[in-house]
Design a protein around this motif. Structure first.
Motif, PDB file in Angstrom:
ATOM      1  N   ARG A  45       0.864  -1.176   0.000  1.00 47.28           N
ATOM      2  CA  ARG A  45       0.000   0.000   0.000  1.00 47.28           C
ATOM      3  C   ARG A  45       0.903   1.227   0.000  1.00 47.28           C
ATOM      4  N   MET A  46       0.610   2.168  -0.887  1.00 49.39           N
ATOM      5  CA  MET A  46       1.450   3.358  -1.026  1.00 49.39           C
ATOM      6  C   MET A  46       0.722   4.611  -0.591  1.00 49.39           C
ATOM      7  N   HIS A  47       1.470   5.496   0.040  1.00 52.54           N
ATOM      8  CA  HIS A  47       0.948   6.785   0.483  1.00 52.54           C
ATOM      9  C   HIS A  47       1.299   7.855  -0.547  1.00 52.54           C
ATOM     10  N   VAL A  48       0.299   8.660  -0.911  1.00 47.59           N
ATOM     11  CA  VAL A  48       0.488   9.766  -1.844  1.00 47.59           C
ATOM     12  C   VAL A  48      -0.050  11.032  -1.197  1.00 47.59           C
ATOM     13  N   LEU A  49       0.807  12.012  -1.002  1.00 50.82           N
ATOM     14  CA  LEU A  49       0.400  13.300  -0.434  1.00 50.82           C
ATOM     15  C   LEU A  49       0.418  14.345  -1.537  1.00 50.82           C
ATOM     16  N   ALA A  50      -0.721  15.025  -1.748  1.00 45.64           N
ATOM     17  CA  ALA A  50      -0.828  16.076  -2.774  1.00 45.64           C
ATOM     18  C   ALA A  50      -1.370  17.339  -2.135  1.00 45.64           C
ATOM     19  N   ARG A  51      -0.703  18.460  -2.402  1.00 44.65           N
ATOM     20  CA  ARG A  51      -1.137  19.749  -1.860  1.00 44.65           C
ATOM     21  C   ARG A  51      -0.950  20.832  -2.915  1.00 44.65           C
ATOM     22  N   GLY A  52      -1.781  21.868  -2.836  1.00 45.70           N
ATOM     23  CA  GLY A  52      -1.646  23.008  -3.722  1.00 45.70           C
ATOM     24  C   GLY A  52      -2.422  22.838  -5.012  1.00 45.70           C
ATOM     25  N   PRO A  55       0.159  23.348 -12.010  1.00 46.59           N
ATOM     26  CA  PRO A  55       0.847  22.238 -12.681  1.00 46.59           C
ATOM     27  C   PRO A  55       1.394  21.252 -11.650  1.00 46.59           C
ATOM     28  N   ARG A  56       1.309  19.968 -11.962  1.00 45.27           N
ATOM     29  CA  ARG A  56       1.751  18.954 -11.012  1.00 45.27           C
ATOM     30  C   ARG A  56       3.259  18.749 -11.090  1.00 45.27           C
ATOM     31  N   ILE A  57       3.898  18.826  -9.924  1.00 47.89           N
ATOM     32  CA  ILE A  57       5.304  18.472  -9.818  1.00 47.89           C
ATOM     33  C   ILE A  57       5.409  17.328  -8.820  1.00 47.89           C
ATOM     34  N   VAL A  58       6.016  16.234  -9.249  1.00 43.57           N
ATOM     35  CA  VAL A  58       6.138  15.033  -8.437  1.00 43.57           C
ATOM     36  C   VAL A  58       7.527  15.000  -7.820  1.00 43.57           C
ATOM     37  N   LEU A  59       7.581  14.868  -6.495  1.00 40.69           N
ATOM     38  CA  LEU A  59       8.846  14.858  -5.770  1.00 40.69           C
ATOM     39  C   LEU A  59       9.217  13.420  -5.418  1.00 40.69           C
ATOM     40  N   ASP A  77       6.392  23.521   0.354  1.00 46.95           N
ATOM     41  CA  ASP A  77       5.728  24.770   0.738  1.00 46.95           C
ATOM     42  C   ASP A  77       6.105  25.907  -0.206  1.00 46.95           C
ATOM     43  N   GLU A  78       7.377  25.979  -0.572  1.00 44.77           N
ATOM     44  CA  GLU A  78       7.818  27.045  -1.479  1.00 44.77           C
ATOM     45  C   GLU A  78       7.215  26.872  -2.872  1.00 44.77           C
ATOM     46  N   LEU A  79       7.127  25.636  -3.343  1.00 47.58           N
ATOM     47  CA  LEU A  79       6.535  25.390  -4.663  1.00 47.58           C
ATOM     48  C   LEU A  79       5.038  25.690  -4.664  1.00 47.58           C
ATOM     49  N   ILE A  80       4.356  25.326  -3.595  1.00 46.50           N
ATOM     50  CA  ILE A  80       2.918  25.606  -3.493  1.00 46.50           C
ATOM     51  C   ILE A  80       2.670  27.107  -3.529  1.00 46.50           C
ATOM     52  N   SER A  81       3.505  27.871  -2.847  1.00 41.98           N
ATOM     53  CA  SER A  81       3.327  29.322  -2.824  1.00 41.98           C
ATOM     54  C   SER A  81       3.578  29.953  -4.188  1.00 41.98           C
ATOM     55  N   ARG A  82       4.197  29.201  -5.084  1.00 41.67           N
ATOM     56  CA  ARG A  82       4.474  29.696  -6.439  1.00 41.67           C
ATOM     57  C   ARG A  82       3.557  29.079  -7.489  1.00 41.67           C
ATOM     58  N   GLY A  83       2.471  28.465  -7.025  1.00 41.37           N
ATOM     59  CA  GLY A  83       1.435  28.030  -7.950  1.00 41.37           C
ATOM     60  C   GLY A  83       1.582  26.642  -8.515  1.00 41.37           C
ATOM     61  N   PHE A  84       2.142  25.701  -7.736  1.00 43.79           N
ATOM     62  CA  PHE A  84       2.257  24.314  -8.176  1.00 43.79           C
ATOM     63  C   PHE A  84       1.395  23.411  -7.300  1.00 43.79           C
ATOM     64  N   ARG A  85       0.962  22.307  -7.883  1.00 43.43           N
ATOM     65  CA  ARG A  85       0.388  21.221  -7.097  1.00 43.43           C
ATOM     66  C   ARG A  85       1.515  20.224  -6.858  1.00 43.43           C
ATOM     67  N   VAL A  86       1.883  20.052  -5.612  1.00 44.92           N
ATOM     68  CA  VAL A  86       3.036  19.243  -5.253  1.00 44.92           C
ATOM     69  C   VAL A  86       2.552  17.865  -4.803  1.00 44.92           C
ATOM     70  N   VAL A  87       3.044  16.840  -5.477  1.00 44.94           N
ATOM     71  CA  VAL A  87       2.628  15.468  -5.202  1.00 44.94           C
ATOM     72  C   VAL A  87       3.854  14.669  -4.757  1.00 44.94           C
ATOM     73  N   THR A  88       3.750  14.076  -3.581  1.00 39.66           N
ATOM     74  CA  THR A  88       4.858  13.294  -3.035  1.00 39.66           C
ATOM     75  C   THR A  88       4.404  11.861  -2.816  1.00 39.66           C
ATOM     76  N   PRO A  89       4.730  10.953  -3.739  1.00 42.87           N
ATOM     77  CA  PRO A  89       4.425   9.541  -3.513  1.00 42.87           C
ATOM     78  C   PRO A  89       5.529   8.891  -2.675  1.00 42.87           C
ATOM     79  N   GLU A  90       5.140   8.107  -1.708  1.00 43.23           N
ATOM     80  CA  GLU A  90       6.111   7.396  -0.881  1.00 43.23           C
ATOM     81  C   GLU A  90       6.152   5.936  -1.335  1.00 43.23           C
ATOM     82  N   LYS A  91       7.289   5.539  -1.864  1.00 45.21           N
ATOM     83  CA  LYS A  91       7.443   4.183  -2.372  1.00 45.21           C
ATOM     84  C   LYS A  91       7.285   3.174  -1.229  1.00 45.21           C
TER      85      LYS A  91
END
Length: 315
Positions: A45-52, A55-59, A77-91
């Motif tokens: 089972r994988m955790h995916v956190l998306a905020r903002g 455009p989607r940027i995957v970390l 936080d810095e990317l969100i403040s500049r208008g990105f949707r930040v997606v962090t998938p945890e392998k």
């Protein structure tokens, strides 16, 4: 007689440590609920956190990062403040995700990431940012699915070929980590400020991390220490690096952020592989003041460079 007493005392201490670890881990699971979405992939089972919004940027995290959703918070936080949707998938094996017995071959890892993103409702195309070992994932993803990739950003991530000849952690360390976790020794060591601070220096003393996330990061360091997935990744890293290769599709721009500490102290070990990779892929480069974990040293500077690319990428 005295050795018998010492043996009983040592046994008691180990049993006490094991009980403490189990009690504390259960308490942490209740205290730190998963902040994003949990999705099923084969074997885990994988955790995916998306905020903002934007455009989607995957970390994509580097090897053995205890909790990528926490580790990337300053940069996110810095990317969100500049208008990105930040997606962090945890392998699998990272953060809130479960461990897995599925072999960590590079294409398997990328297929899991793509499936998790789709199931979490985060379709492409993406900007992809990879830290450290995740540079192999950037290159391979771009080659297999170029239509999904708008641009690549490497965060002190060497050229994949570097991993075929640079020293890597010994695999027996996995058993040491598992032993330390099982008997509470890792938890004990993290309660000793001097030992903790020696680790913190690589994370800029957590200068930009939300203080409320520190207990979560600590819990994940203990939870994931010595797990099967991360050490199987390390075992397969040279082979995965060869699979990734050294070519990025010409139509996909590549920006490489290089830590000043790497440039000053470890660059010689990476040459000429690194320079050839940069030249061959027409990569832009920027030396950023800080150590390997640049997301903890210059998050605003890195986010600003990525934000300036919006016009170039027409997004």
């Amino acid at each position: 007689m005295i050795w018998w007493i010492v043996g009983v005392a040592v046994l008691f201490l180990f049993l006490a440590g094991m009980a403490w670890q189990r009690w504390a881990a259960a308490k942490e699971r209740a205290a730190f609920p998963c902040p994003g979405k949990m999705v099923d992939v084969p074997g885990a089972r994988m955790h995916v956190l998306a905020r903002g919004e934007g455009p989607r940027i995957v970390l994509l995290s580097g090897w053995n990062t205890a909790a990528p959703s926490v580790d990337f918070q300053p940069l996110a936080d810095e990317l969100i403040s500049r208008g990105f949707r930040v997606v962090t998938p945890e392998k699998p094996g990272y953060g809130f995700s479960t461990d897995t017995a599925v072999p960590r071959e590079l294409d398997v890892v990328i297929d899991e990431l793509r499936l998790a993103l789709r199931k979490a409702g985060e379709p492409g195309p993406y900007l992809l940012l990879g830290h450290s070992m995740a540079g192999t994932e950037l290159v391979r993803w771009a080659n297999r699915f170029p239509q999904e990739v708008l641009a690549l950003y490497s965060l002190d991530a060497p050229a994949p070929e570097c991993y075929t000849h640079v020293p890597l952690p010994p695999l027996w360390m996995r058993h040491v980590q598992r032993f330390q976790r099982f008997f509470g020794l890792k938890r004990l060591s993290m309660a000793i400020p001097r030992l903790r601070k020696s680790y913190w220096k690589y994370l800029n003393q957590y200068a930009y991390l939300d203080a409320k996330l520190l207990p979560v990061e600590k819990a994940m360091v203990i939870k994931n220490g010595g797990n099967r997935a991360t050490w199987d990744e390390m075992k397969r890293l040279p082979a995965n690096a060869r699979v990734a290769g050294g070519e990025v599709p010409r139509q996909i721009p590549l920006m490489m952020f290089i830590a000043s500490d790497t440039k000053d102290n470890r660059w010689d070990a990476l040459q000429p592989t690194e320079d050839a990779f940069i030249e061959r892929n027409h990569a832009r480069t920027m030396v950023v003041e800080g150590m390997h974990n640049l997301q903890h040293f210059q998050p605003a500077q890195i986010a600003e460079v990525i934000a300036q690319d919006k016009e170039m990428l027409h997004i």
